[in-house]
Design an enzyme around this catalytic site. Structure first.
Site: not given
Ligand SMILES: Cc1cc2nc3c(=O)[nH]c(=O)nc-3n(C[C@H](O)[C@H](O)[C@H](O)COP(=O)(O)OP(=O)(O)OC[C@H]3O[C@@H](n4cnc5c(N)ncnc54)[C@H](O)[C@@H]3O)c2cc1C
Length: 577
Positions: A435
């Site tokens: 989220e």
């Molecule tokens: C168990 C689980 C359930 C989930 N459920 C859903 C769901 O129902 N629907 C759905 O659509 N998604 C879902 N997600 C996805 C979840 O919302 C994403 O994992 C989350 O938004 C982070 O994206 P990412 O994992 O690609 O990490 P990334 O975006 O790659 O981030 C990695 C790190 O970089 C940081 N970062 C990235 N961009 C920036 C920026 N611009 N500025 C500063 N820091 C940054 C982040 O804070 C984080 O620490 C789920 C994920 C999990 C693991």
């Protein structure tokens, strides 16, 4: 493992005395909203959470979900608990009566959700995502879509999901590439892959409504070009009944650190039939309706997990005997040791402060939606907007800190799995990530929310905090008063610093600023608790006084140490390796 007991005394106190829920009874929307019988509603929800949902928590962790021939099977007891939840009307409780809902205010729904998520966080994610889908359709669906999808989502007969994430599009939602091609009959064909979709498939409900972000062929790049679609698992016949499978399937399940009972699905869309919500390329705005609601709910997950971890640690500390204290000849229960008491009081007061922040945010959303005076409603919306990132990020940081302290209280028995203390920490870990990661929440607060009405929304809040600091002083809580006055002063000076500095400096200071805000807003609400204990049950008042004073005098000051990090600027982070 210690059983979960719903914390009805604190929940009821925060609702009645801190957020003053009875004010909502004067709104037309809540005239029949069950506020007269609030105590009964809460205790019945607590009984349901304890007796029906909580027993599935451990089973869910141990069994997890399985994918067999394209169908997801949930752990033992999950589907039965869902059926009972729907039959008892809990799924429908907070929604509009016109769709079969019970009309409860969102703040009461928040309290009910806290108990469900404390009972079993993995299971409670299913109603949570469904709530978000309902909100989105209520706000942005057309009449036909509302009539088709809402009654059965509200009842819980069907469930909802949120399909944003793709392998290359996590925090950067604008990178979504799933395609949507308009057909002559006005429907769309959706193709692409989504990952990490919570409750993307399961065996608990008759249909699943996937709210899905995708891009039309000539869409603008980034978030501006994203559209939002309804993509059902089962397509409906002319009577609105699920008839045949749509081309959307779960192709694999993630193996995760926690929330094992919640299926996290890789979803394949292969020219699936979808229906546009609102206008093309406005989907991100619609999805924010769902995300804001879900962000607050994820904050509440932090509260629920914190509460459960605290209860378990307290039970363990009262039974486990080690060492001597106060000149005793026999070993004493570890709860007698001051260092263990410090851990327990930290767990309790952080959880209670986070509860108050989440409920304060929820009551602001009720005011924003339903207050008859549009100026008051607008101010309430500003308050909800300002507090939502704090409620999400600070409360989930708290959930993690508290769950880890729970392991520490258990000693080695916390590190091994059979006590269940470790499950709370594993389950809590995701809450700071999904989220919108907590880092993204902090950026939202520092770059957008501080600027609401040119900073006046924050200043309104700060003035209310000043007022409570003054009242605490008058009431004889002078140490609490000075700590609160110092913290709100730090919020003002660091917010001014952030407003005056370059974008990179603001991004660098955002997370420590959010933590300062969380501590200060939590302390404001715990201060209000201290001032509202007259007339409460004496045993409850004694415990709450201890917890609130501890928060203000021993935990709040740690936030002051964040000021140098907030104002260090981006140069201080220039070299990582
Ligand atoms: C168990 C689980 C359930 C989930 N459920 C859903 C769901 O129902 N629907 C759905 O659509 N998604 C879902 N997600 C996805 C979840 O919302 C994403 O994992 C989350 O938004 C982070 O994206 P990412 O994992 O690609 O990490 P990334 O975006 O790659 O981030 C990695 C790190 O970089 C940081 N970062 C990235 N961009 C920036 C920026 N611009 N500025 C500063 N820091 C940054 C982040 O804070 C984080 O620490 C789920 C994920 C999990 C693991």
């Amino acid at each position: 493992m210690t059983d979960f007991a719903p914390p009805l005394d604190d929940i009821s106190f925060v609702l009645r005395r801190i957020v003053q829920v009875e004010r909502l009874a004067s709104f037309d929307a809540f005239a029949d909203g069950g506020l007269d019988s609030l105590g009964d509603v809460l205790s019945e929800a607590g009984r349901f959470a304890t007796e029906v949902v909580a027993p599935t928590n451990r089973t869910g962790d141990l069994e997890g979900c399985t994918l067999v021939d394209g169908e997801v099977h949930t752990p033992t007891g999950f589907a039965k608990a869902w059926g009972q939840y729907v039959a008892a009307g809990w799924a429908a409780a907070p929604f509009a009566p016109e769709y079969g809902g019970g009309g409860l205010p969102w703040v009461v729904a928040t309290a009910i959700f806290e108990m469900m998520t404390a009972a079993n966080t993995a299971w409670a994610l299913c109603p949570m995502l469904t709530h978000g889908s309902i909100h989105l359709l209520q706000e942005h669906g057309d009449e036909g879509q509302q009539a088709t999808w809402l009654p059965r989502l509200v009842s819980g007969e069907w469930t909802g999901t949120m399909n944003l994430t793709e392998p290359q599009a996590g925090s950067d939602v604008g990178a979504v590439t799933t395609k949507a091609v308009r057909q002559p009959d006005g429907t769309y064909r959706i193709s692409g892959q989504k990952i990490f979709i919570t409750w993307g498939d399961h065996d608990m409900a008759g249909n699943i409504v996937h709210l899905t972000l995708a891009r039309t062929p000539d869409a603008a790049p980034g978030t501006r070009g994203i559209s939002c679609f309804i993509v059902p698992k089962l397509l409906l016949d002319e009577h609105g009944a699920p008839a045949r499978p749509n081309a959307v399937t779960c192709v694999s399940l993630e193996h995760k650190m926690g929330i094992h009972g919640s299926p996290t699905c890789v979803m394949a869309f292969d020219e699936a039939e979808g229906y546009l919500i609102g206008e093309e390329q406005a989907g991100m705005r619609y999805m924010f309706t769902m995300m804001n609601n879900a962000r607050l709910s994820v904050g509440v997950e932090g509260v629920g997990l914190g509460e459960r971890a605290f209860q378990q640690a307290l039970g363990f500390a009262q039974e486990r005997h080690q060492g001597r204290a106060g000149g005793s000849k026999q070993s004493v229960a570890i709860v007698r040791h001051p260092d263990v008491r410090r851990m327990l009081l930290t767990m309790r007061s952080l959880t209670e402060a986070a509860r108050a922040i989440c409920y304060e945010t929820a009551v602001a959303t009720d005011g924003a939606e339903h207050h008859p005076d549009t100026d008051v409603a607008r101010r309430a919306q500003e308050r909800a907007d300002l507090l939502t990132p704090v409620a999400k990020a600070w409360s989930t940081d708290v959930g993690n800190e508290v769950a880890h302290l729970g392991i520490q209280v258990h000693g080695g028995y916390g590190f091994v799995e059979e006590t269940g203390a470790a499950q709370h920490a594993r389950d809590a870990r995701i809450t700071t990530i999904y989220e919108g990661t907590n880092g993204i929440q902090a950026i939202d607060l520092a770059t957008r929310k501080l600027g609401i009405r040119d900073g006046a929304a924050l200043e309104d809040l700060c003035r209310e905090i000043d007022d409570v600091a003054d009242q605490l002083d008058t009431a004889g809580f002078s140490v609490c008063s000075s700590a609160l006055a110092a913290a709100v002063g730090q919020v003002r000076t660091t917010a001014a610093w952030l407003r005056d500095h370059a974008a990179d400096d603001v991004l660098a200071g955002a997370t420590p600023f959010l933590r300062l805000m969380g501590h200060t807003v939590g302390a404001w609400l715990m201060g209000r608790a201290l001032l509202a204990l007259d007339g409460e049950d004496p045993a409850f008042a004694e415990g709450k006084r201890a917890s609130a004073s501890f928060f203000l005098t021993q935990l709040l000051p740690r936030a002051g140490g964040l000021v140098p990090s907030i104002t260090a600027g981006a140069d201080a982070l220039a070299t990582v390796i």
